[in-house]
Design a protein around this motif. Structure first.
Motif, PDB file in Angstrom:
ATOM      1  N   THR A  82      62.735  -0.537  61.297  1.00 11.99           N
ATOM      2  CA  THR A  82      64.128  -0.368  61.724  1.00 11.99           C
ATOM      3  C   THR A  82      64.273   0.108  63.172  1.00 11.99           C
ATOM      4  OG1 THR A  82      64.217   1.904  60.920  1.00 11.99           O
ATOM      5  CG2 THR A  82      64.897   0.169  59.370  1.00 11.99           C
ATOM      6  N   GLY A  83      63.181   0.232  63.882  1.00  4.01           N
ATOM      7  CA  GLY A  83      63.255   0.694  65.275  1.00  4.01           C
ATOM      8  C   GLY A  83      63.541  -0.452  66.234  1.00  4.01           C
ATOM      9  N   GLY A 104      79.141   3.542  57.524  1.00  9.25           N
ATOM     10  CA  GLY A 104      78.997   4.987  57.410  1.00  9.25           C
ATOM     11  C   GLY A 104      77.582   5.420  57.092  1.00  9.25           C
ATOM     12  N   PHE A 105      76.830   4.583  56.383  1.00  8.30           N
ATOM     13  CA  PHE A 105      75.451   4.954  56.056  1.00  8.30           C
ATOM     14  C   PHE A 105      74.625   5.129  57.327  1.00  8.30           C
ATOM     15  CE2 PHE A 105      71.004   3.867  55.351  1.00  8.30           C
ATOM     16  CZ  PHE A 105      70.666   4.841  54.424  1.00  8.30           C
ATOM     17  N   GLY A 106      74.623   4.127  58.183  1.00  6.65           N
ATOM     18  CA  GLY A 106      73.840   4.221  59.417  1.00  6.65           C
ATOM     19  C   GLY A 106      74.328   5.334  60.325  1.00  6.65           C
ATOM     20  N   GLU A 107      75.658   5.464  60.387  1.00  3.50           N
ATOM     21  CA  GLU A 107      76.239   6.511  61.234  1.00  3.50           C
ATOM     22  C   GLU A 107      75.821   7.898  60.752  1.00  3.50           C
ATOM     23  OE1 GLU A 107      80.317   5.508  60.716  1.00  3.50           O
ATOM     24  OE2 GLU A 107      80.180   3.735  61.998  1.00  3.50           O
ATOM     25  N   LEU A 108      75.961   8.134  59.449  1.00  4.76           N
ATOM     26  CA  LEU A 108      75.583   9.442  58.907  1.00  4.76           C
ATOM     27  C   LEU A 108      74.078   9.679  58.992  1.00  4.76           C
ATOM     28  CD1 LEU A 108      77.953   9.705  55.824  1.00  4.76           C
ATOM     29  CD2 LEU A 108      77.928  11.187  57.834  1.00  4.76           C
ATOM     30  N   PHE A 109      73.290   8.629  58.737  1.00  7.32           N
ATOM     31  CA  PHE A 109      71.843   8.791  58.829  1.00  7.32           C
ATOM     32  C   PHE A 109      71.446   9.209  60.242  1.00  7.32           C
ATOM     33  CE2 PHE A 109      67.606   7.395  59.871  1.00  7.32           C
ATOM     34  CZ  PHE A 109      66.885   8.047  58.889  1.00  7.32           C
ATOM     35  N   ARG A 110      72.002   8.547  61.248  1.00 11.27           N
ATOM     36  CA  ARG A 110      71.656   8.905  62.632  1.00 11.27           C
ATOM     37  C   ARG A 110      72.148  10.306  62.984  1.00 11.27           C
ATOM     38  NH1 ARG A 110      71.816   3.453  62.616  1.00 11.27           N
ATOM     39  NH2 ARG A 110      74.087   3.285  62.717  1.00 11.27           N
ATOM     40  N   PHE A 111      73.317  10.689  62.473  1.00  7.32           N
ATOM     41  CA  PHE A 111      73.830  12.037  62.702  1.00  7.32           C
ATOM     42  C   PHE A 111      72.887  13.085  62.098  1.00  7.32           C
ATOM     43  CE2 PHE A 111      76.285  15.619  60.914  1.00  7.32           C
ATOM     44  CZ  PHE A 111      76.683  16.221  62.089  1.00  7.32           C
ATOM     45  N   GLY A 118      66.684  15.249  67.217  1.00  6.73           N
ATOM     46  CA  GLY A 118      67.337  15.151  68.515  1.00  6.73           C
ATOM     47  C   GLY A 118      67.685  13.720  68.892  1.00  6.73           C
ATOM     48  N   SER A 119      67.728  13.488  70.193  1.00  7.40           N
ATOM     49  CA  SER A 119      68.237  12.222  70.711  1.00  7.40           C
ATOM     50  C   SER A 119      67.405  11.005  70.332  1.00  7.40           C
ATOM     51  CB  SER A 119      68.385  12.301  72.230  1.00  7.40           C
ATOM     52  OG  SER A 119      67.133  12.592  72.827  1.00  7.40           O
ATOM     53  N   ARG A 120      66.198  11.170  69.856  1.00  6.97           N
ATOM     54  CA  ARG A 120      65.409  10.014  69.411  1.00  6.97           C
ATOM     55  C   ARG A 120      66.053   9.284  68.242  1.00  6.97           C
ATOM     56  NH1 ARG A 120      59.013  11.111  70.390  1.00  6.97           N
ATOM     57  NH2 ARG A 120      59.282  11.452  72.618  1.00  6.97           N
ATOM     58  N   ALA A 121      67.000   9.920  67.594  1.00  4.79           N
ATOM     59  CA  ALA A 121      67.703   9.294  66.464  1.00  4.79           C
ATOM     60  C   ALA A 121      68.452   8.032  66.882  1.00  4.79           C
ATOM     61  CB  ALA A 121      68.671  10.294  65.834  1.00  4.79           C
ATOM     62  N   ILE A 122      68.768   7.881  68.167  1.00  2.00           N
ATOM     63  CA  ILE A 122      69.515   6.694  68.592  1.00  2.00           C
ATOM     64  C   ILE A 122      68.708   5.412  68.404  1.00  2.00           C
ATOM     65  CG2 ILE A 122      70.919   7.984  70.231  1.00  2.00           C
ATOM     66  CD1 ILE A 122      69.300   6.647  72.490  1.00  2.00           C
ATOM     67  N   ALA A 123      67.398   5.513  68.287  1.00  4.41           N
ATOM     68  CA  ALA A 123      66.561   4.320  68.130  1.00  4.41           C
ATOM     69  C   ALA A 123      66.534   3.793  66.701  1.00  4.41           C
ATOM     70  CB  ALA A 123      65.131   4.614  68.600  1.00  4.41           C
ATOM     71  N   SER A 124      67.125   4.517  65.762  1.00  5.09           N
ATOM     72  CA  SER A 124      67.110   4.094  64.358  1.00  5.09           C
ATOM     73  C   SER A 124      68.193   3.057  64.103  1.00  5.09           C
ATOM     74  CB  SER A 124      67.352   5.285  63.436  1.00  5.09           C
ATOM     75  OG  SER A 124      67.609   4.820  62.125  1.00  5.09           O
ATOM     76  N   ARG A 125      67.803   1.987  63.436  1.00  5.59           N
ATOM     77  CA  ARG A 125      68.776   0.968  63.042  1.00  5.59           C
ATOM     78  C   ARG A 125      68.876   0.918  61.513  1.00  5.59           C
ATOM     79  NH1 ARG A 125      67.629  -4.470  65.744  1.00  5.59           N
ATOM     80  NH2 ARG A 125      65.511  -4.060  65.072  1.00  5.59           N
ATOM     81  N   ALA A 126      68.986   2.093  60.919  1.00  2.00           N
ATOM     82  CA  ALA A 126      69.194   2.170  59.467  1.00  2.00           C
ATOM     83  C   ALA A 126      70.508   1.472  59.142  1.00  2.00           C
ATOM     84  CB  ALA A 126      69.243   3.629  59.016  1.00  2.00           C
ATOM     85  N   VAL A 127      70.523   0.745  58.020  1.00  2.00           N
ATOM     86  CA  VAL A 127      71.703  -0.028  57.653  1.00  2.00           C
ATOM     87  C   VAL A 127      71.806  -0.086  56.132  1.00  2.00           C
ATOM     88  CG1 VAL A 127      70.490  -2.263  57.687  1.00  2.00           C
ATOM     89  CG2 VAL A 127      72.947  -2.197  58.142  1.00  2.00           C
ATOM     90  N   ALA A 128      73.023  -0.270  55.649  1.00  2.00           N
ATOM     91  CA  ALA A 128      73.242  -0.449  54.217  1.00  2.00           C
ATOM     92  C   ALA A 128      74.386  -1.427  54.018  1.00  2.00           C
ATOM     93  CB  ALA A 128      73.569   0.887  53.549  1.00  2.00           C
ATOM     94  N   GLY A 129      74.393  -2.038  52.848  1.00  3.46           N
ATOM     95  CA  GLY A 129      75.459  -2.972  52.536  1.00  3.46           C
ATOM     96  C   GLY A 129      75.277  -3.573  51.161  1.00  3.46           C
ATOM     97  N   VAL A 130      75.912  -4.715  50.974  1.00  2.00           N
ATOM     98  CA  VAL A 130      75.901  -5.402  49.687  1.00  2.00           C
ATOM     99  C   VAL A 130      75.399  -6.827  49.890  1.00  2.00           C
ATOM    100  CG1 VAL A 130      77.331  -6.209  47.762  1.00  2.00           C
ATOM    101  CG2 VAL A 130      77.839  -4.014  48.874  1.00  2.00           C
TER     102      VAL A 130
END
Length: 166
Positions: A82-83, A104-111, A118-130
């Motif tokens: 996911t990077g 909201g999943f990706g947004e909350l995961f990165r938060f 810290g700021s390295r979280a911006i590199a995560s492309r976690a995603v969820a859906g159906v």
């Protein structure tokens, strides 16, 4: 203000597939895939399938398409890829197939990740859906990221989200 999810009226056992996306991991070295399975079982859910696949977009999409046809599964949890490195293609492969996304999943995961790393979280492309009436999650492959996603986001909402899809 409380961050405790509303209680579901019924306890539901959800059957999940766990897919590790990695060019290097094997069943014996897949700590993140093993952790997802253990956390699911500890929460009284079922693991209906488990596999490790290479970080190849066509292989990832084929796996999701095959799992989408499995009527015994309620959800699929991918980990790894996911990077933003050239070989990180899970997000790109999965996002194209999602019929609905849960931003909201990706947004909350990165938060939540930001609070830990810290700021390295911006590199995560976690995603969820159906996809095919199944809940799909894709999280980073590190054990810390898996634990965070599972304990703070996926497990608290898994039964509720699956009930909405039924």
């Amino acid at each position: 203000m409380t961050n405790i999810p509303h209680s579901d009226s019924q306890i539901m056992t959800v059957t999940c597939a766990v897919v590790t996306v990695s060019d290097t991991r094997s069943e014996s070295t897949d700590k993140s895939g093993q952790l997802i399975q253990q956390l699911l079982r500890d929460a009284h859910h079922k693991v209906g399938a488990y596999t490790i696949i290479k970080d190849e977009p066509a292989q990832i999409q084929t796996e999701l398409e095959q799992l989408g046809k499995n009527s015994d599964l309620d959800a699929v949890i991918f980990n790894g890829g996911t990077g933003i490195a050239p070989r990180d293609t899970t997000y790109d492969a999965i996002e194209k197939l999602l019929e609905k996304t849960l931003p909201g999943f990706g947004e909350l995961f990165r938060f939540l990740s930001y609070q830990e790393i810290g700021s390295r979280a911006i590199a995560s492309r976690a995603v969820a859906g159906v996809y095919q009436s199944k809940l799909i999650f894709s999280v980073p492959g590190s054990s810390n990221a898996v634990r965070l996603a599972m304990e703070k986001l996926i497990l608290p909402e898994l039964s509720h989200l699956v009930s909405l899809l039924r």
